[in-house]
Design an enzyme around this catalytic site. Structure first.
Site, short mmCIF file in Angstrom:
data_model
loop_
_atom_site.label_atom_id
_atom_site.label_comp_id
_atom_site.label_asym_id
_atom_site.label_seq_id
_atom_site.Cartn_x
_atom_site.Cartn_y
_atom_site.Cartn_z
N ASN A 124 -16.51 -3.75 -5.75
CA ASN A 124 -15.83 -2.60 -5.12
C ASN A 124 -14.48 -2.33 -5.79
O ASN A 124 -14.18 -1.20 -6.19
CB ASN A 124 -15.65 -2.88 -3.63
CG ASN A 124 -15.24 -1.64 -2.86
OD1 ASN A 124 -15.65 -0.52 -3.18
ND2 ASN A 124 -14.42 -1.82 -1.86
N TYR A 148 -5.60 2.23 6.12
CA TYR A 148 -4.28 2.05 6.74
C TYR A 148 -3.15 2.62 5.85
O TYR A 148 -2.44 3.55 6.26
CB TYR A 148 -4.09 0.56 7.03
CG TYR A 148 -2.73 0.15 7.54
CD1 TYR A 148 -2.07 0.88 8.53
CD2 TYR A 148 -2.12 -1.00 7.05
CE1 TYR A 148 -0.83 0.47 9.01
CE2 TYR A 148 -0.90 -1.42 7.53
CZ TYR A 148 -0.25 -0.68 8.50
OH TYR A 148 0.97 -1.09 8.96
N ILE A 149 -3.04 2.10 4.64
CA ILE A 149 -1.92 2.57 3.79
C ILE A 149 -2.22 3.97 3.27
O ILE A 149 -1.34 4.83 3.21
CB ILE A 149 -1.64 1.57 2.64
CG1 ILE A 149 -1.48 0.15 3.22
CG2 ILE A 149 -0.38 1.98 1.88
CD1 ILE A 149 -1.25 -0.94 2.19
N TYR A 153 -9.36 -11.63 -4.16
CA TYR A 153 -8.73 -10.35 -3.84
C TYR A 153 -7.57 -10.08 -4.81
O TYR A 153 -7.52 -9.04 -5.47
CB TYR A 153 -8.24 -10.34 -2.39
CG TYR A 153 -7.31 -9.19 -2.09
CD1 TYR A 153 -7.77 -7.88 -2.16
CD2 TYR A 153 -5.96 -9.42 -1.79
CE1 TYR A 153 -6.90 -6.82 -1.92
CE2 TYR A 153 -5.10 -8.36 -1.55
CZ TYR A 153 -5.57 -7.07 -1.62
OH TYR A 153 -4.72 -6.03 -1.41
N PHE A 209 -6.30 3.77 -3.31
CA PHE A 209 -6.21 2.70 -2.31
C PHE A 209 -7.58 2.09 -2.01
O PHE A 209 -7.67 1.17 -1.20
CB PHE A 209 -5.71 3.26 -0.96
CG PHE A 209 -4.34 3.82 -0.98
CD1 PHE A 209 -3.24 2.99 -0.88
CD2 PHE A 209 -4.14 5.19 -1.07
CE1 PHE A 209 -1.96 3.52 -0.88
CE2 PHE A 209 -2.86 5.73 -1.07
CZ PHE A 209 -1.78 4.88 -0.97
N LEU A 216 -15.63 5.63 4.03
CA LEU A 216 -15.56 5.32 5.47
C LEU A 216 -16.21 3.98 5.83
O LEU A 216 -16.59 3.77 6.97
CB LEU A 216 -16.14 6.46 6.33
CG LEU A 216 -15.41 7.80 6.22
CD1 LEU A 216 -16.06 8.83 7.17
CD2 LEU A 216 -13.92 7.69 6.55
N ARG A 271 7.44 -14.23 5.53
CA ARG A 271 6.90 -13.09 4.79
C ARG A 271 7.90 -11.94 4.80
O ARG A 271 8.75 -11.83 5.69
CB ARG A 271 5.59 -12.59 5.45
CG ARG A 271 4.43 -13.55 5.36
CD ARG A 271 3.89 -13.65 3.94
NE ARG A 271 2.77 -14.57 3.84
CZ ARG A 271 2.89 -15.89 3.65
NH1 ARG A 271 4.07 -16.46 3.58
NH2 ARG A 271 1.81 -16.65 3.55
N ASP A 320 -18.44 7.40 -2.42
CA ASP A 320 -18.03 6.11 -2.98
C ASP A 320 -17.57 6.27 -4.43
O ASP A 320 -18.18 7.03 -5.20
CB ASP A 320 -19.25 5.17 -2.92
CG ASP A 320 -18.86 3.74 -3.09
OD1 ASP A 320 -18.94 2.99 -2.10
OD2 ASP A 320 -18.47 3.35 -4.22
N ILE A 344 -0.52 -19.57 15.74
CA ILE A 344 0.42 -19.66 14.62
C ILE A 344 -0.16 -20.67 13.63
O ILE A 344 -0.35 -21.85 13.98
CB ILE A 344 1.83 -20.08 15.11
CG1 ILE A 344 2.40 -18.97 16.01
CG2 ILE A 344 2.75 -20.40 13.93
CD1 ILE A 344 3.75 -19.29 16.63
N1 UDP Z 1 -0.56 -15.62 10.70
C1 UDP Z 1 -0.62 -16.44 11.83
N2 UDP Z 1 -1.55 -16.13 12.78
C2 UDP Z 1 -2.42 -15.08 12.68
C3 UDP Z 1 -2.35 -14.26 11.53
C4 UDP Z 1 -1.41 -14.55 10.56
O1 UDP Z 1 0.13 -17.39 11.97
O2 UDP Z 1 -3.26 -14.90 13.57
C5 UDP Z 1 0.45 -15.91 9.66
C6 UDP Z 1 -0.14 -16.18 8.29
O3 UDP Z 1 -0.43 -17.54 8.15
C7 UDP Z 1 0.99 -15.70 7.37
C8 UDP Z 1 1.66 -14.59 8.17
O4 UDP Z 1 1.25 -14.76 9.52
O5 UDP Z 1 1.92 -16.74 7.19
C9 UDP Z 1 1.25 -13.20 7.70
O6 UDP Z 1 -0.15 -13.16 7.66
P1 UDP Z 1 -0.96 -11.82 7.40
O7 UDP Z 1 -2.43 -12.16 7.45
O8 UDP Z 1 -0.47 -10.76 8.33
O9 UDP Z 1 -0.54 -11.39 5.94
P2 UDP Z 1 -0.59 -12.19 4.52
O10 UDP Z 1 0.78 -12.77 4.35
O11 UDP Z 1 -1.68 -13.19 4.60
O12 UDP Z 1 -0.86 -11.10 3.55
#
Ligand code: UDP
Length: 329
Positions: free
Chosen positions: A92, A11-12, A141, A73, A33, A221, A51, A207
């Site tokens: 990895n 992606y990035i 991670y 990346f 890939l 975020r 790889d 959510i």
């Molecule tokens: N989130 C959510 N529902 C989803 C996926 C993500 O409510 O199906 C929320 C998640 O809890 C976080 C925000 O959206 O607060 C961003 O999540 P994402 O996984 O996109 O990125 P992260 O902040 O984990 O890197």
């Protein structure tokens, strides 16, 4: 410049390849890939499938191309999976980069831009987060990326490999053309999941928690457009050639949006209902993550251009609505 982009089919990475080519650079992409997509690689880039943990493969790539700098990346990036399969992540993300640095040494390439993450900070000590804040990752991670940052520091000390590590906040959006965009399997990120719901590919968006200490109770975020991230990598390379010093930078917009605000904006952009339900918190989610990118703005001369939530969601929607099944035709 001739730039080797490892993980350039992701992606990035794929968006950075587009930006490099648009800015007149030559690009070589190396990607196994496993997660990346061949169709995401710009047609003007030279492509190698392989790889980073394969030294012979890397020697071939460096041997056949006169590489000036590397952008790395190539990594796994699912936080949840990293908790259940940490060894896969360290193998990895860490071992792969060690092999890459060894190959750079053999080839005499001394400049690298490394894809790091806000997950290196863990639970923030204050908002906005600055680069000198403490780094206590709460998942493998983030730990794997922080480990590579430390390896880079000592590789600079020992071999003179100069690096810029870029700590991304929430990468989002898609190339303005709608030709390339986000396509993860499984998808775990908020904006693609919301837009897949808008497309009817999912029934609803969950959510994750509405009892956080934020104004509407949902997590906040800092969403940063993928093309702005891509541009920062090129500015980072330029800086390495200009002053030959290593550095770490946050990349975000310095502005936070709650999950509910993102859903609401996606309803406006798409004109669709997008059903949302409140579910339990996702383990390990900090309530608020917002970057201070002052250092990148000042030292890299970087300025986000797609810096509104509507621009981010509009470009993402252009991609998702024209590629409902991602790169799969
Ligand atoms: N989130 C959510 N529902 C989803 C996926 C993500 O409510 O199906 C929320 C998640 O809890 C976080 C925000 O959206 O607060 C961003 O999540 P994402 O996984 O996109 O990125 P992260 O902040 O984990 O890197």
């Amino acid at each position: 410049m001739n730039v080797l982009v490892c993980g350039g089919a992701g992606y990035i990475g794929s968006h950075t390849v587009y930006e490099l080519i648009e800015q007149g650079h030559s690009v070589v992409v190396a990607d196994n890939l496993v997660k990346g997509h061949r169709a995401a690689v710009h047609r003007e880039a030279k492509f190698y499938k392989g790889d980073l943990r394969d030294a012979e493969f890397l020697d071939k790539v460096f041997g056949e191309n006169n590489i000036d700098a590397v952008i790395d990346f190539a990594a796994f990036s699912l936080v949840g999976e990293s908790v259940t399969e940490p060894l896969k992540y360290f193998d990895n993300n860490v071992y792969g980069t060690i092999r890459l640095l060894e190959a750079m040494n053999r080839a005499g390439v001394k400049k690298i831009v490394f894809s790091s993450t806000a997950a290196t900070y863990g639970e923030p000590e204050s908002i906005p987060i600055v680069e000198s804040d403490s780094t206590v990752p709460t998942n493998p991670y983030g730990e794997s990326k922080l480990t590579v940052e430390k390896i880079l520091k000592w590789s600079d000390n020992a071999y003179g490999i100069k690096y810029v590590a870029l700590r991304y906040f929430n990468a989002a959006g898609a190339h303005i053309s709608g030709e390339i965009g986000e396509d993860h399997d499984p998808e775990s990120h908020l904006i693609p999941i919301i837009l897949q719901t808008a497309l009817g590919k999912r029934e609803r968006i969950a959510i994750f928690g509405d009892d956080y200490p934020t104004p509407d109770g949902t997590c906040i975020r800092d969403y940063i457009h993928i093309t702005d991230l891509a541009d920062a990598h090129i500015k980072a390379i330029e800086k390495l050639f200009k002053d030959n010093t290593s550095a770490v930078y946050n990349l975000g917009n310095g502005k936070g949006f709650s999950v509910k605000e993102v859903v609401e904006e996606a309803r406006r952009v798409t004109g669709r209902e997008i059903k949302a339900v409140i579910e339990d918190r996702r383990p390990g989610d900090p309530s608020t993550l917002i970057a201070s990118s002052e250092k990148a703005i000042k030292e890299l001369g970087w300025q986000p251009r797609f810096n509104t939530l509507s621009q981010i969601i509009e470009t993402a929607w252009r991609w998702h609505s024209s590629h409902p099944n991602g790169y799969e035709k």
